[in-house]
Design an enzyme around this catalytic site. Structure first.
Site, PDB file in Angstrom:
ATOM      1  N   ARG A  18    -107.399   9.314   5.773  1.00  0.00           N
ATOM      2  CA  ARG A  18    -106.539   9.652   6.910  1.00  0.00           C
ATOM      3  C   ARG A  18    -105.499   8.552   7.137  1.00  0.00           C
ATOM      4  O   ARG A  18    -104.325   8.832   7.354  1.00  0.00           O
ATOM      5  CB  ARG A  18    -107.386   9.865   8.156  1.00  0.00           C
ATOM      6  N   ALA A  23     -99.964   6.743   6.756  1.00  0.00           N
ATOM      7  CA  ALA A  23     -98.965   5.757   6.332  1.00  0.00           C
ATOM      8  C   ALA A  23     -97.866   6.429   5.514  1.00  0.00           C
ATOM      9  O   ALA A  23     -96.677   6.127   5.689  1.00  0.00           O
ATOM     10  CB  ALA A  23     -99.628   4.641   5.532  1.00  0.00           C
ATOM     11  N   TRP A  34     -83.557   6.726   7.989  1.00  0.00           N
ATOM     12  CA  TRP A  34     -82.547   6.018   7.211  1.00  0.00           C
ATOM     13  C   TRP A  34     -81.323   6.890   6.948  1.00  0.00           C
ATOM     14  O   TRP A  34     -80.218   6.391   6.755  1.00  0.00           O
ATOM     15  CB  TRP A  34     -83.152   5.505   5.912  1.00  0.00           C
ATOM     16  N   GLU A  42     -78.618  -0.128  13.205  1.00  0.00           N
ATOM     17  CA  GLU A  42     -79.568  -0.883  14.024  1.00  0.00           C
ATOM     18  C   GLU A  42     -80.546  -1.668  13.157  1.00  0.00           C
ATOM     19  O   GLU A  42     -80.943  -2.781  13.525  1.00  0.00           O
ATOM     20  CB  GLU A  42     -80.294   0.077  14.972  1.00  0.00           C
ATOM     21  N   GLU A  77     -84.412   4.933  18.812  1.00  0.00           N
ATOM     22  CA  GLU A  77     -83.489   5.647  17.915  1.00  0.00           C
ATOM     23  C   GLU A  77     -84.240   6.661  17.059  1.00  0.00           C
ATOM     24  O   GLU A  77     -83.769   7.786  16.858  1.00  0.00           O
ATOM     25  CB  GLU A  77     -82.746   4.657  17.024  1.00  0.00           C
ATOM     26  N   LYS A 102     -80.412  16.449  23.840  1.00  0.00           N
ATOM     27  CA  LYS A 102     -79.707  15.480  22.994  1.00  0.00           C
ATOM     28  C   LYS A 102     -79.060  14.383  23.833  1.00  0.00           C
ATOM     29  O   LYS A 102     -79.090  13.207  23.461  1.00  0.00           O
ATOM     30  CB  LYS A 102     -78.668  16.188  22.127  1.00  0.00           C
ATOM     31  N   TRP A 120     -81.265 -10.697  25.091  1.00  0.00           N
ATOM     32  CA  TRP A 120     -80.683 -11.643  24.131  1.00  0.00           C
ATOM     33  C   TRP A 120     -79.618 -12.528  24.781  1.00  0.00           C
ATOM     34  O   TRP A 120     -79.566 -13.728  24.504  1.00  0.00           O
ATOM     35  CB  TRP A 120     -80.109 -10.892  22.929  1.00  0.00           C
ATOM     36  N   LEU A 124     -79.931 -16.520  24.905  1.00  0.00           N
ATOM     37  CA  LEU A 124     -78.881 -17.362  24.336  1.00  0.00           C
ATOM     38  C   LEU A 124     -78.266 -18.266  25.398  1.00  0.00           C
ATOM     39  O   LEU A 124     -77.978 -19.442  25.142  1.00  0.00           O
ATOM     40  CB  LEU A 124     -77.798 -16.499  23.674  1.00  0.00           C
TER      41      LEU A 124
END
Length: 129
Positions: A18, A23, A34, A42, A77, A102, A120, A124
């Site tokens: 399983r 996986a 992709w 991203e 995403e 959407k 971020w 920074l």
């Protein structure tokens, strides 16, 4: 079971079989993601930002937060792409509920990017001022 094959053969698998098949399904999900330009962009940002998090963060908590916000953008995403694929599967004709689904997915991506950017920028700012 009642002798009827389930629609999803994964439901009958147990143990390492399983896990292995799960996986493989996840790898297929990454391949599907992709194919989306936004996901690729991203991922390219993540390839830069995740290693940078180890330099920007001053503690393991800061590094974890910086990495987590980047990974969150990727997760949202992928979920947005899943919603879009499901809506497109239903049909190509315009429908207000399809548009709303959407648009909501897109808004979720935007919020994750805003959150990531804010964390971020704060990190920074703290590091260099």
């Amino acid at each position: 079971m009642s002798g009827i094959d389930p629609v999803n053969p994964q439901a009958l698998r147990r143990g390492l079989t399983r896990v292995w098949h799960a996986a493989l399904i996840s790898v297929n999900g990454f391949r599907a993601g992709w194919r989306e330009a936004a996901f690729r962009e991203e991922v390219f940002c993540a390839v830069v930002m995740i290693p940078a998090a180890f330099w920007v963060g001053r503690s393991w908590v800061e590094v974890a937060l910086l990495v987590a916000t980047v990974v969150l953008v990727l997760i949202v995403e992928l979920l947005n792409s899943a919603v879009e694929a499901a809506i497109d599967r239903i049909g190509p004709e315009w429908h207000s509920l399809s548009k709303a689904a959407k648009d909501l997915g897109s808004a979720a991506v935007l919020l994750s990017i805003v959150l990531c950017s804010g964390v971020w920028i704060a990190a920074l700012w703290q590091r260099f001022t």
